[in-house]
Design a protein around this motif. Structure first.
Motif: not given
Length: 164
Positions: A17-24, A100-117
């Motif tokens: 999770l930590v690695i995926a969030w950092s890489v994302a 891995m998917y949890g880290g990506a999900c956390v990153y997307l929720i934290m920073y990128k929910l303004d865009m529909d994709p």
């Protein structure tokens, strides 16, 4: 055969999770974050369902065998061992994938929910995370079903007898 350790699976999950969030986060600053495949949660859910179905089947067959029901179909010990090995391997891989998917999900929720994709990617990665957790849970259940009960009514070892 050693049983799965929840602590080890949780550790693998946390590291992934930590690695995926950092890489994302790094990847997103350099270029476009790759998408989450729509098939990821589906494949994981199918694996979880297969493990769960196998566990239920083995559990009912083992119960029928223990109760000595007439016509009870026995469980081949080698087949049960193979099921456990598959469950353990699935749990290890799924804990990494869920992280891995949890880290990506956390990153997307934290920073990128303004865009529909990105919202769509957050949903797919969240579903893949949940399906990965389901694989781990089903694998642990299958392993527990196949665990041999301790022989409580087995005769004591020969050296334990006391002679009068």
């Amino acid at each position: 055969m050693r049983t799965l350790r929840i602590r080890m699976l949780a550790g693998l999950f946390a590291i992934a999770l930590v690695i995926a969030w950092s890489v994302a986060r790094l990847w997103d600053t350099v270029g476009t974050l790759p998408g989450v495949p729509v098939a990821a949660p589906i494949v994981l859910a199918v694996i979880a369902a297969a493990l769960f179905a196998t566990a239920l089947s083995l559990r009912s067959r083992l119960r029928a065998q223990r109760e000595r029901r007439p016509g009870a179909k026995g469980v081949d010990p080698l087949a049960a061992a193979r099921a456990v090995v598959f469950a353990q391997a699935s749990a290890l891989v799924a804990s990494l994938v869920a992280g891995m998917y949890g880290g990506a999900c956390v990153y997307l929720i934290m920073y990128k929910l303004d865009m529909d994709p990105r919202r769509q990617q957050a949903v797919y990665s969240g579903l893949a995370f949940l399906a990965g957790i389901a694989v781990v849970a089903a694998a642990i259940f299958l392993e527990r079903v196949c665990k041999l009960p301790d022989d409580e009514d087995a005769p004591p070892p020969a050296h334990a007898h006391h002679h009068r």
